[in-house]
Design a protein around this motif. Sequence first.
Motif, PDB file in Angstrom:
ATOM      1  N   ASP A  30      43.023  44.608  46.291  1.00 20.27           N
ATOM      2  CA  ASP A  30      43.305  43.313  45.668  1.00 20.27           C
ATOM      3  C   ASP A  30      42.031  42.546  45.354  1.00 20.27           C
ATOM      4  OD1 ASP A  30      46.027  43.775  45.756  1.00 20.27           O
ATOM      5  OD2 ASP A  30      46.265  42.824  47.719  1.00 20.27           O
ATOM      6  N   GLU A  31      41.089  42.539  46.292  1.00 22.78           N
ATOM      7  CA  GLU A  31      39.851  41.792  46.085  1.00 22.78           C
ATOM      8  C   GLU A  31      38.708  42.758  45.836  1.00 22.78           C
ATOM      9  OE1 GLU A  31      39.011  38.986  49.111  1.00 22.78           O
ATOM     10  OE2 GLU A  31      40.934  37.937  48.934  1.00 22.78           O
ATOM     11  N   VAL A  32      38.036  42.582  44.707  1.00 29.42           N
ATOM     12  CA  VAL A  32      36.968  43.482  44.300  1.00 29.42           C
ATOM     13  C   VAL A  32      35.653  42.712  44.324  1.00 29.42           C
ATOM     14  CG1 VAL A  32      36.104  44.985  42.481  1.00 29.42           C
ATOM     15  CG2 VAL A  32      38.567  44.728  42.820  1.00 29.42           C
ATOM     16  N   SER A  33      34.649  43.250  45.007  1.00 26.79           N
ATOM     17  CA  SER A  33      33.347  42.600  45.024  1.00 26.79           C
ATOM     18  C   SER A  33      32.520  43.054  43.831  1.00 26.79           C
ATOM     19  CB  SER A  33      32.598  42.926  46.329  1.00 26.79           C
ATOM     20  OG  SER A  33      32.176  44.273  46.339  1.00 26.79           O
ATOM     21  N   LEU A  34      31.724  42.137  43.315  1.00 27.59           N
ATOM     22  CA  LEU A  34      30.822  42.497  42.219  1.00 27.59           C
ATOM     23  C   LEU A  34      29.809  43.528  42.678  1.00 27.59           C
ATOM     24  CD1 LEU A  34      30.150  39.050  40.502  1.00 27.59           C
ATOM     25  CD2 LEU A  34      31.318  41.023  39.515  1.00 27.59           C
ATOM     26  N   GLN A  35      29.433  43.469  43.943  1.00 28.09           N
ATOM     27  CA  GLN A  35      28.485  44.447  44.464  1.00 28.09           C
ATOM     28  C   GLN A  35      29.045  45.863  44.348  1.00 28.09           C
ATOM     29  OE1 GLN A  35      27.282  43.787  48.509  1.00 28.09           O
ATOM     30  NE2 GLN A  35      25.885  45.519  48.542  1.00 28.09           N
ATOM     31  N   ILE A  37      31.333  46.899  42.167  1.00 30.14           N
ATOM     32  CA  ILE A  37      31.357  47.243  40.743  1.00 30.14           C
ATOM     33  C   ILE A  37      29.960  47.672  40.285  1.00 30.14           C
ATOM     34  CG2 ILE A  37      31.624  46.300  38.421  1.00 30.14           C
ATOM     35  CD1 ILE A  37      34.302  46.732  39.631  1.00 30.14           C
ATOM     36  N   HIS A  38      28.954  46.905  40.620  1.00 26.91           N
ATOM     37  CA  HIS A  38      27.606  47.178  40.118  1.00 26.91           C
ATOM     38  C   HIS A  38      27.006  48.431  40.750  1.00 26.91           C
ATOM     39  CE1 HIS A  38      27.441  42.597  39.254  1.00 26.91           C
ATOM     40  NE2 HIS A  38      27.981  43.251  38.260  1.00 26.91           N
ATOM     41  N   ILE A  55      27.958  52.434  30.088  1.00 25.82           N
ATOM     42  CA  ILE A  55      28.767  52.080  31.245  1.00 25.82           C
ATOM     43  C   ILE A  55      28.856  50.564  31.261  1.00 25.82           C
ATOM     44  CG2 ILE A  55      28.991  52.231  33.746  1.00 25.82           C
ATOM     45  CD1 ILE A  55      26.946  54.652  33.454  1.00 25.82           C
ATOM     46  N   ILE A  56      30.056  50.031  31.131  1.00 25.75           N
ATOM     47  CA  ILE A  56      30.234  48.592  30.932  1.00 25.75           C
ATOM     48  C   ILE A  56      31.004  47.993  32.107  1.00 25.75           C
ATOM     49  CG2 ILE A  56      31.102  46.810  29.390  1.00 25.75           C
ATOM     50  CD1 ILE A  56      31.045  48.912  27.149  1.00 25.75           C
ATOM     51  N   PRO A  57      30.329  47.213  32.959  1.00 24.93           N
ATOM     52  CA  PRO A  57      31.039  46.570  34.069  1.00 24.93           C
ATOM     53  C   PRO A  57      31.697  45.276  33.630  1.00 24.93           C
ATOM     54  CG  PRO A  57      28.713  46.069  34.202  1.00 24.93           C
ATOM     55  CD  PRO A  57      28.881  46.967  33.008  1.00 24.93           C
ATOM     56  N   ALA A  58      32.854  44.983  34.207  1.00 23.17           N
ATOM     57  CA  ALA A  58      33.501  43.681  34.084  1.00 23.17           C
ATOM     58  C   ALA A  58      33.695  43.155  35.506  1.00 23.17           C
ATOM     59  CB  ALA A  58      34.822  43.803  33.340  1.00 23.17           C
ATOM     60  N   TYR A  59      34.456  42.089  35.668  1.00 20.66           N
ATOM     61  CA  TYR A  59      34.623  41.528  36.997  1.00 20.66           C
ATOM     62  C   TYR A  59      35.465  42.428  37.894  1.00 20.66           C
ATOM     63  CZ  TYR A  59      32.437  37.027  36.110  1.00 20.66           C
ATOM     64  OH  TYR A  59      31.516  36.046  35.863  1.00 20.66           O
ATOM     65  N   GLU A  60      36.413  43.171  37.324  1.00 21.12           N
ATOM     66  CA  GLU A  60      37.315  43.969  38.151  1.00 21.12           C
ATOM     67  C   GLU A  60      37.502  45.378  37.609  1.00 21.12           C
ATOM     68  OE1 GLU A  60      40.908  41.701  38.405  1.00 21.12           O
ATOM     69  OE2 GLU A  60      40.083  40.296  39.879  1.00 21.12           O
ATOM     70  N   VAL A 134      24.010  38.522  37.801  1.00 21.11           N
ATOM     71  CA  VAL A 134      24.517  38.894  36.477  1.00 21.11           C
ATOM     72  C   VAL A 134      25.814  39.664  36.698  1.00 21.11           C
ATOM     73  CG1 VAL A 134      24.062  40.103  34.323  1.00 21.11           C
ATOM     74  CG2 VAL A 134      22.171  39.017  35.560  1.00 21.11           C
ATOM     75  N   ALA A 135      26.931  38.979  36.503  1.00 21.54           N
ATOM     76  CA  ALA A 135      28.239  39.590  36.769  1.00 21.54           C
ATOM     77  C   ALA A 135      28.579  40.639  35.716  1.00 21.54           C
ATOM     78  CB  ALA A 135      29.322  38.517  36.812  1.00 21.54           C
ATOM     79  N   MET A 136      28.314  40.313  34.462  1.00 17.22           N
ATOM     80  CA  MET A 136      28.542  41.249  33.363  1.00 17.22           C
ATOM     81  C   MET A 136      27.849  40.697  32.129  1.00 17.22           C
ATOM     82  SD  MET A 136      32.539  40.616  32.394  1.00 17.22           S
ATOM     83  CE  MET A 136      33.128  39.031  31.771  1.00 17.22           C
TER      84      MET A 136
END
Length: 232
Positions: A30-35, A37-38, A55-60, A134-136
């Motif tokens: 349910d909860e995704v950390s940006l760390q 993802i990155h 490779i394109i990261p988003a928030y989730e 930098v989140a995305m």
Amino acid sequence: MRSRLLQLKNSSWAVSALGEQALLIKPKQDEVSLQLIHESCRIIGESSIPGVVDIIPAYESIAVIYDRVLNDLDSEIEILLKAFQYFSAENHSPQKHVIPVCYELGLDWEEVESHTGMKRDRIIQIHLAGAYTVAMMGFLPGFLYLSGLNEEIACSRKQEPRSQIPAGSIGIGGKQTGVYSLESPGGWQIIGRTPLSFFDVRKDPPTVVRAGDQVVFERIREKEFSAQRGDT
């Protein structure tokens, strides 16, 4: 849309086709950390998976873009899985960027002061004190979405977006702050401008900033802004 589960970084991810030449990878928790993802983006990028061009990261989620049509989802997932199994992830320290900002060039101070109930100097003080990630990147090339904004100065976007915002503008949009890499329309509340450029199509790579990097702001005056831009 058919999807399959994949184990990456000790987490379960759902993988599905995103058009004919891309995969969409989303963590199941349910909860995704940006760390998370990155770090997962970094591992995919350093695994040299055949055909991966972006490779394109988003928030989730993460989008993995290929230079070929993906005819067999299962085989592509197996390639990803093997890459993670054999890749030895090293400790990674994100790059830190110091971004000079001239707050005198803010366009929306009256609206931001009204929304926050604070004076300009106090808002600037809080903005400068932040440590941002930098989140995305998007909605235009090189645009920096920065997480970590103090909620005291969070501010809703403009009801009527501007048709033209100068390149380098720094704004607040909800609970984020961000940097306009190029001149474009936009609805963020502009509180300053940086002389730095974060996207140049003539360079390789066109931007030196990556998702997961750290950002701090440093105040400069308008005279220094002009000097750093090389204005005559």
